[in-house]
Design a protein around this motif. Sequence first.
Motif, PDB file in Angstrom:
ATOM      1  N   VAL A 220       0.852  -1.191   0.000  1.00 43.73           N
ATOM      2  CA  VAL A 220       0.000   0.000   0.000  1.00 43.73           C
ATOM      3  C   VAL A 220       0.888   1.240   0.000  1.00 43.73           C
ATOM      4  N   ASN A 221       0.292   2.358  -0.331  1.00 47.05           N
ATOM      5  CA  ASN A 221       1.014   3.627  -0.316  1.00 47.05           C
ATOM      6  C   ASN A 221       1.495   3.910   1.104  1.00 47.05           C
ATOM      7  N   GLY A 222       2.794   4.097   1.276  1.00 51.90           N
ATOM      8  CA  GLY A 222       3.352   4.276   2.599  1.00 51.90           C
ATOM      9  C   GLY A 222       3.307   5.688   3.137  1.00 51.90           C
ATOM     10  N   ASP A 223       2.795   6.628   2.365  1.00 56.25           N
ATOM     11  CA  ASP A 223       2.743   8.029   2.780  1.00 56.25           C
ATOM     12  C   ASP A 223       1.579   8.238   3.749  1.00 56.25           C
ATOM     13  N   PRO A 224       1.842   8.562   5.017  1.00 56.24           N
ATOM     14  CA  PRO A 224       0.736   8.757   5.970  1.00 56.24           C
ATOM     15  C   PRO A 224      -0.148   9.949   5.636  1.00 56.24           C
ATOM     16  N   GLN A 225       0.306  10.836   4.747  1.00 51.14           N
ATOM     17  CA  GLN A 225      -0.505  11.980   4.350  1.00 51.14           C
ATOM     18  C   GLN A 225      -1.481  11.631   3.224  1.00 51.14           C
ATOM     19  N   HIS A 226      -1.324  10.455   2.634  1.00 52.72           N
ATOM     20  CA  HIS A 226      -2.269  10.002   1.591  1.00 52.72           C
ATOM     21  C   HIS A 226      -3.478   9.419   2.311  1.00 52.72           C
ATOM     22  N   ARG A 227      -4.539  10.203   2.414  1.00 52.81           N
ATOM     23  CA  ARG A 227      -5.669   9.845   3.270  1.00 52.81           C
ATOM     24  C   ARG A 227      -6.897   9.360   2.517  1.00 52.81           C
ATOM     25  N   SER A 228      -6.949   9.536   1.202  1.00 48.21           N
ATOM     26  CA  SER A 228      -8.151   9.145   0.468  1.00 48.21           C
ATOM     27  C   SER A 228      -7.796   8.810  -0.971  1.00 48.21           C
ATOM     28  N   GLY A 229      -8.740   8.119  -1.622  1.00 45.79           N
ATOM     29  CA  GLY A 229      -8.552   7.796  -3.036  1.00 45.79           C
ATOM     30  C   GLY A 229      -7.984   6.409  -3.254  1.00 45.79           C
ATOM     31  N   GLN A 230      -7.133   6.279  -4.268  1.00 47.38           N
ATOM     32  CA  GLN A 230      -6.615   4.993  -4.703  1.00 47.38           C
ATOM     33  C   GLN A 230      -5.586   4.438  -3.721  1.00 47.38           C
ATOM     34  N   ASP A 231      -5.629   3.132  -3.518  1.00 44.83           N
ATOM     35  CA  ASP A 231      -4.542   2.454  -2.818  1.00 44.83           C
ATOM     36  C   ASP A 231      -4.126   1.242  -3.639  1.00 44.83           C
TER      37      ASP A 231
END
Length: 269
Positions: free
Chosen positions: A76-87
């Motif tokens: 999964v996307n490891g960026d904790p700021q990526h909060r919504s949308g595609q994973d």
Amino acid sequence: MTHMPIPSAVPSRAELIDHLVRTRAAGDVATPREINLSHYRSLADGDRHFWFGLELGDRWTDEGDVLAVMAERCGVNGDPQHRSGQDTIAPELTVGALERMAAVLRKAAEAQARVLFATGHPGALLEVLSATASALHAAGCEIVDIPDGLHVNDENVVQVCDVAMLERAARLRHTHSPAPMEATLDGMVRAGQPLPDLVVADHGWAGYAGQRGIDTVAYADCNDPALFLGELEGTIEVVVPLDDHISNPRFYAPMTAYLLDRAGLTAQF
């Protein structure tokens, strides 16, 4: 309905990766990022529904730590700021885990092991598990028969095509609960049956078996972090990351063929 060619032969590694991405079993998957993060947070907050029968104690109380493991082991996307949308699920990690699972299955076949198959996703993974059970049986393994008359509340534990699952009112049930595996293993003990040498499962079926000390390999989605934590801690031997309910269950067939080929087993479809 989406129609997509399904390879009839065992795919190469590159072909399987391409197939997983095209069918969205890996790559850009259907589970939204919001759902993933909600489940990671619930696990970290101690909600046992998300522990899948594992005993995680107070080791995973930081949602960020859970996300880091999921980025490493699931892709999964490891960026904790990526909060919504595609994973995402990294297809290379899926295939690598299939290869590790294949090594476990090869060892089980060589040892003529007693193997129990179970699923909380009968609408998706039944054929994957049933084909694997048939291949191991052909190699001389004993596929464990569960005792009759097992129940979890108002649902029955049944076995279909060598795979244990829940049933109620003639309908196979989706479940994350560890209770069906607990009922199955306790029922085996009451019946004087030895416990399995190996469990191949998902959801709480896998988590509880691993927690009980049984060698366990599993399939898990990107919104099911507990099993990946169990793999990290050594409670679960191998976890294969994939979308565990894609649009057409037949799209898993190349993955199953690849798994069985790497295990030195004959595909049984």
